[in-house]
Design a protein around this motif. Structure first.
Motif, mmCIF file in Angstrom:
data_model
loop_
_atom_site.group_PDB
_atom_site.id
_atom_site.type_symbol
_atom_site.label_atom_id
_atom_site.label_comp_id
_atom_site.label_asym_id
_atom_site.label_seq_id
_atom_site.Cartn_x
_atom_site.Cartn_y
_atom_site.Cartn_z
ATOM 1 N N LEU A 36 12.724 24.106 19.955
ATOM 2 C CA LEU A 36 13.572 23.118 19.291
ATOM 3 C C LEU A 36 12.998 22.640 17.958
ATOM 4 C CD1 LEU A 36 14.800 21.112 22.382
ATOM 5 C CD2 LEU A 36 16.108 22.666 20.944
ATOM 6 N N MET B 133 9.162 11.681 40.584
ATOM 7 C CA MET B 133 9.541 11.182 39.254
ATOM 8 C C MET B 133 9.093 9.737 38.999
ATOM 9 S SD MET B 133 10.928 13.318 37.212
ATOM 10 C CE MET B 133 10.902 15.073 37.551
ATOM 11 N N PHE C 223 6.560 7.540 37.081
ATOM 12 C CA PHE C 223 5.624 7.699 35.965
ATOM 13 C C PHE C 223 4.702 6.491 35.805
ATOM 14 C CE2 PHE C 223 6.901 11.653 33.893
ATOM 15 C CZ PHE C 223 8.051 11.931 34.602
ATOM 16 N N ILE C 224 4.669 5.668 36.841
ATOM 17 C CA ILE C 224 3.762 4.511 36.851
ATOM 18 C C ILE C 224 2.436 4.985 37.452
ATOM 19 C CG2 ILE C 224 3.425 2.206 37.848
ATOM 20 C CD1 ILE C 224 6.589 2.100 37.919
ATOM 21 N N ILE D 31 22.643 16.082 31.112
ATOM 22 C CA ILE D 31 21.536 17.038 31.115
ATOM 23 C C ILE D 31 21.203 17.519 29.701
ATOM 24 C CG2 ILE D 31 20.667 19.210 32.079
ATOM 25 C CD1 ILE D 31 22.672 18.768 34.395
ATOM 26 N N CYS D 32 22.090 18.328 29.134
ATOM 27 C CA CYS D 32 21.764 19.029 27.890
ATOM 28 C C CYS D 32 21.466 18.106 26.696
ATOM 29 C CB CYS D 32 22.862 20.013 27.534
ATOM 30 S SG CYS D 32 23.322 21.042 28.945
ATOM 31 N N TYR E 177 17.804 17.028 22.884
ATOM 32 C CA TYR E 177 18.002 17.154 21.440
ATOM 33 C C TYR E 177 17.833 15.822 20.712
ATOM 34 C CZ TYR E 177 19.607 21.819 22.431
ATOM 35 O OH TYR E 177 19.657 23.115 22.842
ATOM 36 N N LEU F 282 8.798 23.576 25.642
ATOM 37 C CA LEU F 282 9.748 24.695 25.565
ATOM 38 C C LEU F 282 9.152 25.543 24.452
ATOM 39 C CD1 LEU F 282 13.333 23.212 25.701
ATOM 40 C CD2 LEU F 282 12.413 25.014 27.142
ATOM 41 N N LEU F 283 8.085 26.244 24.821
ATOM 42 C CA LEU F 283 7.200 26.802 23.805
ATOM 43 C C LEU F 283 7.178 28.327 23.830
ATOM 44 C CD1 LEU F 283 4.891 25.706 21.784
ATOM 45 C CD2 LEU F 283 3.319 26.415 23.601
ATOM 46 N N GLU G 50 7.591 25.542 19.220
ATOM 47 C CA GLU G 50 8.585 24.934 20.102
ATOM 48 C C GLU G 50 9.974 25.497 19.764
ATOM 49 O OE1 GLU G 50 8.644 22.753 22.652
ATOM 50 O OE2 GLU G 50 6.479 22.471 22.775
ATOM 51 N N HIS H 277 22.663 24.548 28.221
ATOM 52 C CA HIS H 277 22.250 24.712 26.838
ATOM 53 C C HIS H 277 21.179 25.793 26.730
ATOM 54 C CE1 HIS H 277 19.278 22.086 28.524
ATOM 55 N NE2 HIS H 277 18.586 22.027 27.436
ATOM 56 N N LEU I 85 13.351 2.543 36.112
ATOM 57 C CA LEU I 85 12.074 2.002 35.606
ATOM 58 C C LEU I 85 10.870 2.774 36.154
ATOM 59 C CD1 LEU I 85 12.742 -1.844 35.604
ATOM 60 C CD2 LEU I 85 12.696 -0.291 33.648
ATOM 61 N N GLU I 86 11.038 3.421 37.300
ATOM 62 C CA GLU I 86 9.939 4.262 37.796
ATOM 63 C C GLU I 86 9.765 5.478 36.882
ATOM 64 O OE1 GLU I 86 9.947 3.268 42.584
ATOM 65 O OE2 GLU I 86 10.843 5.136 41.887
ATOM 66 N N ILE I 87 10.891 5.987 36.392
ATOM 67 C CA ILE I 87 10.824 7.129 35.471
ATOM 68 C C ILE I 87 10.309 6.661 34.115
ATOM 69 C CG2 ILE I 87 12.175 8.904 34.279
ATOM 70 C CD1 ILE I 87 14.240 8.625 36.578
ATOM 71 N N GLU J 8 23.709 18.696 18.301
ATOM 72 C CA GLU J 8 22.421 19.052 17.718
ATOM 73 C C GLU J 8 22.281 18.339 16.374
ATOM 74 O OE1 GLU J 8 21.534 23.231 17.767
ATOM 75 O OE2 GLU J 8 22.260 23.462 19.822
ATOM 76 N N PRO K 160 16.396 12.949 35.385
ATOM 77 C CA PRO K 160 15.249 12.187 34.866
ATOM 78 C C PRO K 160 15.056 12.283 33.358
ATOM 79 C CG PRO K 160 14.520 14.105 36.117
ATOM 80 C CD PRO K 160 15.988 13.972 36.350
ATOM 81 N N LYS K 161 15.375 13.455 32.793
ATOM 82 C CA LYS K 161 15.110 13.635 31.356
ATOM 83 C C LYS K 161 15.875 12.617 30.506
ATOM 84 C CE LYS K 161 13.882 16.383 27.722
ATOM 85 N NZ LYS K 161 12.532 16.754 27.357
ATOM 86 N N LYS L 13 17.108 9.513 39.136
ATOM 87 C CA LYS L 13 16.132 10.556 39.504
ATOM 88 C C LYS L 13 16.742 11.952 39.500
ATOM 89 C CE LYS L 13 12.445 7.971 40.724
ATOM 90 N NZ LYS L 13 11.690 7.486 41.871
ATOM 91 N N PRO M 104 9.171 3.057 32.532
ATOM 92 C CA PRO M 104 8.966 1.608 32.650
ATOM 93 C C PRO M 104 9.299 0.842 31.376
ATOM 94 C CG PRO M 104 7.040 2.842 33.418
ATOM 95 C CD PRO M 104 7.921 3.816 32.705
ATOM 96 N N HIS N 213 26.387 19.767 24.053
ATOM 97 C CA HIS N 213 25.532 18.715 23.510
ATOM 98 C C HIS N 213 25.692 18.706 21.995
ATOM 99 C CE1 HIS N 213 23.300 22.504 23.300
ATOM 100 N NE2 HIS N 213 22.899 22.045 22.136
ATOM 101 N N LEU O 201 14.039 9.426 30.922
ATOM 102 C CA LEU O 201 12.687 9.537 30.364
ATOM 103 C C LEU O 201 12.691 9.381 28.844
ATOM 104 C CD1 LEU O 201 9.914 10.178 31.599
ATOM 105 C CD2 LEU O 201 10.367 12.590 31.210
#
Lengths: 114, 224
Positions: free
Chosen positions: B13, A85, A87-88, B124-125, B129, A105-106, B11, A2, B185-187, B96, B153-154, B150, B189, B94, B157
């Protein structure tokens, strides 16, 4: 992939500013890309090269700064860079954390000639 | 020639996020719960939606399907008697917010309780958005492997709910649901985790109940 969409968004914002400030040429663009942004810096650079042809950013140089993630624990206040990764909070094990940096993304700034 | 530095600080986006805010405002006004489902291709998004439809016959659901090509998924939902709008992105990986806004404009939203968006199959993508959703749900199917959170992650997250799908296959694969859950949950919680199978029905009632609770919660908060 993207990143092309993102560079098209960048172009929109640049064009808006070119009109607003009556600029003749855009010479330099500074972009901040967080490691948690989901965008790949190298792919952004290639997308920039493809998209810029025939546009207002054709002669512009792209400087891309990668931003490392920074997370703050809302329980103990500790600020940390998440490893693997996780985050705890590594200090107090709290799950209540907030991302301070790394999602950017600035379009930070641009240099133009008037 | 005068040189000038413009401190833009915008930004990329921003335009998307403004439209997402419009959608969120409209959904709040109408008391509709908006769900955005993310997963890789073939993780079972459409099958899970079908299973949820069967368990929520008392509510009015509508579905927006995002695919690069074809109307196949929308047809599957329509076969369940539920209105589905297909967005074919013609190559874009993706959805939008502006695509969702247009789709909503063409739908009758009166009396709708829940609007489900099935995003383009891609972990991913789509995660970058905002579509104005109340709940972002990320799916991971047992055949994909328990080490995926992992790697993407995004998606984890930014989600509220993590659904392990195809749980009926866990025993024949080396998929460890505890490991996948621990990584997720690590990424993030705050994730609510469900283990489901559209084949055996495992976990789908629990997920449907959770969605009902979220709808009630949203309507309780909405200004009357």
């Amino acid at each position: 992939m993207h990143e092309v969409s993102l560079i098209l968004n960048l172009l929109d914002i640049v064009e808006e500013n070119v009109r607003k400030f009556n600029a003749k040429r855009v010479t330099h663009i500074y972009l901040k890309v967080g490691k948690l942004s989901g965008a790949e810096p190298e792919l952004l650079k290639s997308a920039f090269e493809v998209v810029k042809k025939g546009t207002v950013i054709e002669d512009a140089t792209l400087t891309l700064e990668v931003i490392e993630p920074l997370v703050k624990c809302l329980n103990c206040g500790y600020e940390f860079s998440p490893e693997d990764m996780v985050f705890i909070c590594p200090r107090c094990s709290s799950a209540e954390t907030r991302i301070l940096k790394g999602e950017e993304l600035l379009l930070e700034k641009m240099e133009v000639e008037k | 020639m005068e040189k000038k530095v413009i401190n833009v600080k915008t930004e990329l986006l921003k335009a998307n996020d403004l439209i997402a805010k419009d959608i969120r405002d409209e959904m709040r006004r109408r008391g509709i719960l908006l769900i955005n489902i993310l997963s890789s291709p073939g993780a079972g998004k459409t099958s899970l939606i079908e299973a949820l439809i069967d368990r929520m016959r008392d509510l009015t659901l509508k579905v927006i399907e995002g695919d690069v090509e074809t109307e196949k998924d929308a047809e599957r939902i329509r076969n369940k008697g539920v209105e589905a709008v297909q967005i074919t992105t013609m190559g874009t990986c993706h959805l939008e917010a502006n695509m969702i806004k247009q789709a909503i404009a063409g739908m009758n939203m009166d009396g709708v309780d829940i609007l489900i968006i099935e995003n383009v199959g891609n972990l991913i993508c789509p995660s970058g958005y905002d579509l104005g959703e109340d709940l972002r749900m990320v799916l991971l199917s047992a055949p994909e492997g328990d080490d995926k959170p992992k790697k993407y992650p995004k998606a984890f997250l930014t989600s509220h709910v993590f659904v392990i799908t195809k749980s009926d296959l866990i025993d024949v694969l080396s998929f460890n649901p505890e490991r996948a859950t621990k990584e997720a949950l690590e990424i993030n919680p705050g994730l609510r985790v469900f283990k489901t199978s559209a084949v055996t029905g495992e976990g789908v009632d629990e997920l449907a109940d959770y969605i009902r609770d979220e709808l009630e919660k949203k309507r309780g908060e909405a200004p009357s």
